[in-house]
Design an enzyme around this catalytic site. Structure first.
Site, mmCIF file in Angstrom:
data_model
loop_
_atom_site.group_PDB
_atom_site.id
_atom_site.type_symbol
_atom_site.label_atom_id
_atom_site.label_comp_id
_atom_site.label_asym_id
_atom_site.label_seq_id
_atom_site.Cartn_x
_atom_site.Cartn_y
_atom_site.Cartn_z
ATOM 1 N N ILE A 63 36.591 35.018 40.811
ATOM 2 C CA ILE A 63 36.309 34.021 39.773
ATOM 3 C C ILE A 63 36.266 34.690 38.408
ATOM 4 C CG2 ILE A 63 34.606 32.356 38.917
ATOM 5 C CD1 ILE A 63 33.810 31.878 41.867
ATOM 6 N N ALA A 66 39.739 35.396 37.267
ATOM 7 C CA ALA A 66 40.405 34.190 36.786
ATOM 8 C C ALA A 66 39.880 33.776 35.416
ATOM 9 C CB ALA A 66 40.207 33.058 37.790
ATOM 10 N N GLU A 67 38.589 33.965 35.189
ATOM 11 C CA GLU A 67 37.957 33.532 33.940
ATOM 12 C C GLU A 67 38.124 34.535 32.806
ATOM 13 O OE1 GLU A 67 36.015 30.500 33.202
ATOM 14 O OE2 GLU A 67 37.389 29.994 34.831
ATOM 15 N N GLY A 68 38.711 35.684 33.090
ATOM 16 C CA GLY A 68 38.929 36.683 32.050
ATOM 17 C C GLY A 68 37.717 37.542 31.749
ATOM 18 N N SER A 170 40.184 27.694 35.313
ATOM 19 C CA SER A 170 41.221 28.700 35.554
ATOM 20 C C SER A 170 41.658 28.750 37.007
ATOM 21 C CB SER A 170 40.706 30.075 35.135
ATOM 22 O OG SER A 170 39.528 30.394 35.856
#
Length: 207
Positions: A63, A66-68, A170
């Site tokens: 996660i 995906a969220e950077g 994302s």
């Protein structure tokens, strides 16, 4: 000179009135031993409600990826504002609105919105915004989306990602797009990252 022998006096006979008076006298009791005060119950802080297995840690890391906020797995990722700036105070959610392409007050490793964080923190009784608290809140959101049990049984499937897509923009829906029309990570890329992380974490656990 010897005294003349006298017979001992007869015991005094109490009449009915005397017996009544005796019964009316207050009964003197020995003071009872003081009763110790009730012991104050020892309050034990409950353990984290969501255990973190290597699989769940790999999910959390995915996660973040995906969220950077992965940032090579560093703790710095827990101090990221929307847009990439940092904050320092981990005693609470920073609640800072940042305007980039969108305007958002998302913050932390899992980019919690303030209202989302406040609800999760209240339900879990989280006292701060430190990494362990953020991890627990993220797993709580996974659970609330009906994905945690499925994930524990089947791993990071397309269905699990789709269930989490309304929580994290994302992550892809079953159609492979963002639930909110925002940029989204490719499902196969996420699953490859997850598998690499899971293997790494299992090696660390067995070392």
């Amino acid at each position: 000179m010897r005294r003349p022998f006298q017979s001992p006096p007869k015991p005094h006979q109490h009449g009915p009135l005397a017996l009544v008076l005796l019964l009316l006298l207050p009964i003197v009791q020995r003071p009872s031993a003081p009763v110790p005060p009730a012991a104050t119950p020892h309050v034990v802080q409950s353990a984290a409600p969501y255990g973190i297995t290597p699989e769940r840690r790999a999910l959390l890391n995915t996660i973040r990826f995906a969220e950077g906020t992965w940032i090579g797995g560093s703790q710095e990722g827990y101090q990221v504002l929307y847009g990439g700036d940092r904050f320092n105070d981990l005693s609470r959610h920073p609640d800072i609105v940042v305007r980039r392409r969108y305007a958002s007050a998302a913050a932390g490793a899992y980019q919690f919105l303030p209202t989302t964080w406040d609800q999760a923190a209240s339900e879990l009784q989280l006292r701060d915004f430190r990494p362990a608290s953020q991890d627990q809140a993220a797993l709580h959101l996974v659970h609330e989306r009906g994905a945690l049990q499925r994930f524990d049984r089947h791993g990071l499937t397309a269905e699990v990602l789709a269930r989490l897509a309304p929580e994290w923009a994302s992550l892809p829906t079953l159609d492979g797009v963002s639930h909110y029309g925002q940029p989204v990570k490719d499902r196969s890329e996420l699953q490859r990252f997850y598998q690499r992380e899971l293997e790494r974490l299992r090696r660390l656990a067995s070392a």
